[in-house]
Enzyme design. Structure first.
Site, mmCIF file in Angstrom:
data_model
loop_
_atom_site.group_PDB
_atom_site.id
_atom_site.type_symbol
_atom_site.label_atom_id
_atom_site.label_comp_id
_atom_site.label_asym_id
_atom_site.label_seq_id
_atom_site.Cartn_x
_atom_site.Cartn_y
_atom_site.Cartn_z
ATOM 1 N N HIS A 111 0.870 -1.176 0.000
ATOM 2 C CA HIS A 111 0.000 0.000 0.000
ATOM 3 C C HIS A 111 0.906 1.224 0.000
ATOM 4 O O HIS A 111 1.716 1.403 0.900
ATOM 5 C CB HIS A 111 -0.925 0.007 1.222
ATOM 6 N N CYS A 112 0.777 2.060 -1.017
ATOM 7 C CA CYS A 112 1.732 3.156 -1.205
ATOM 8 C C CYS A 112 1.135 4.489 -0.761
ATOM 9 O O CYS A 112 0.174 4.972 -1.365
ATOM 10 C CB CYS A 112 2.133 3.216 -2.681
ATOM 11 N N PRO A 113 1.685 5.113 0.281
ATOM 12 C CA PRO A 113 1.150 6.407 0.734
ATOM 13 C C PRO A 113 1.417 7.537 -0.266
ATOM 14 O O PRO A 113 0.690 8.522 -0.303
ATOM 15 C CB PRO A 113 1.892 6.648 2.054
ATOM 16 N N ASN A 116 -1.447 7.122 -2.449
ATOM 17 C CA ASN A 116 -2.667 6.886 -1.678
ATOM 18 C C ASN A 116 -3.510 5.776 -2.300
ATOM 19 O O ASN A 116 -4.724 5.916 -2.472
ATOM 20 C CB ASN A 116 -3.488 8.187 -1.574
ATOM 21 N N ASN A 117 -2.854 4.703 -2.669
ATOM 22 C CA ASN A 117 -3.554 3.596 -3.327
ATOM 23 C C ASN A 117 -2.766 2.316 -3.091
ATOM 24 O O ASN A 117 -1.580 2.353 -2.770
ATOM 25 C CB ASN A 117 -3.653 3.877 -4.833
#
Ligand SMILES: [Zn+2]
Ligand SMILES: [Zn+2]
Length: 321
Positions: A111-113, A116-117
């Site tokens: 999950h990549c901040p 945001n996805n």
């Protein structure tokens, strides 16, 4: 810059890199992660019997029945069927539950901040291109700014406010280039080995053993799984990955003795493991990925009762993020 030709080349190159960078970033952010298809969800009656069953072994029996015709090869550490109690589904191979999205994500990478996805099957190619184009963009800016940056330190620039912009721009571009190149290099290695970030931390567990390279089919095929067969789409952020995200060919699928040829890029250690896998339908997506190596097939052996996979009957719920 005084030369008009130089100006035009720089402006065109700048806008190409910028456009590709924004396009791939946009696609990474706004492509919805894919969730397991309907057939992986438990039926109403299965859900009911799962709630009724008090013991782990009985619950596993319900799950084994539900997963009977599903193309899954991986298990939990205890050998149980991978099940998500939040989504109430049998997890497809390489699928993990994201605690941020609160959903099961197909071929979840992380999950990549920054976007945001969740980065997974649906947008992994876009994420790779985003890394590549943002790196190119930063390198281009640092390279074109370098001569003015040197002039800044040798007092060759006119004494205006703008000269500080040149210094900060160079520092920002150079720093992002360094961090992006290490991340991009790491993901290139992952693609070449057909691994996800999560699988590096926890190797996939197949029915009878853990194999960190269980999904690797050789460099060329690994690359094609993410980028597709058509080279014209490789550098564009349009979806071209192979498969459906629910099932993946594995080098541990045994070789068909009827076929003489040996496919390239496959583990020689995978031979003689025919007894390890139960019969599972080979999906269209898998067949497509293996089309040029017709020598692979599924086996018809039934899983033996009382062997590994049944020895620890506890219904294991994975705590994944
Ligand atoms: Zn889930
Ligand atoms: Zn997520």
């Amino acid at each position: 810059m005084t030369n008009i030709g130089e100006k035009v080349v720089c402006l065109v190159a700048y806008h190409i890199f910028f456009m590709l960078f924004v396009w791939s970033y946009w696609k990474t952010i706004f492509t919805l992660p894919m969730n397991p298809s309907k057939e992986f969800h438990l039926s109403y009656s299965d859900k009911e019997s799962l709630e009724r069953e008090p013991r782990g072994e009985s619950q596993q029996e319900v799950l084994r029945r539900a997963a009977k015709d599903l193309p899954i090869y991986t298990r939990t550490m205890s050998g149980a069927i991978r099940y998500c109690d939040r989504c109430q589904l049998v997890k497809p191979d390489r699928c993990h539950h994201c605690s941020v999205c609160d959903k099961c994500i197909l071929k979840m990478d992380h999950h990549c901040p920054w976007v945001n996805n969740c980065v997974g099957f649906s947008n992994y190619k876009f994420f790779l291109l985003f890394l590549a184009y943002s790196l190119l963009y930063c390198i281009f800016i640092a390279a074109t700014d370098l001569q003015y940056f040197i002039k800044f330190w040798t007092n060759g620039l006119p004494d205006t406010q703008a000269k500080f912009h040149i210094m900060f721009l160079f520092f920002a571009a150079a720093m992002f280039s360094v961090s992006l190149s290490s991340l991009f290099g790491y993901h290139c290695w992952l693609v070449s080995k057909n691994k996800s970030t999560l699988e590096v931390f926890r190797a996939p567990i197949f029915r009878h053993r853990t194999d960190k390279n269980g999904f690797s089919l050789g460099f060329s095929k690994n690359l094609r799984q993410v980028f597709g067969d058509e080279k014209k789409y490789w550098l564009l952020p349009v979806f071209s990955s192979l498969g459906d995200g629910c099932s993946f060919p594995t080098c541990l699928v045994n070789q068909d003795p009827e076929q003489a040829s040996t496919p390239g890029g496959l583990n020689s250690t995978s031979k003689n493991e025919n007894h390890l896998f139960p019969a599972k339908p080979l999906r269209d997506s898998q067949s497509h990925l293996l089309t040029d190596t017709q020598s692979w097939s599924e086996i018809s052996a039934k899983p033996e009762k009382g062997k590994v996979g049944m020895s620890n009957p506890a219904l294991t719920m994975e705590n994944e993020t």
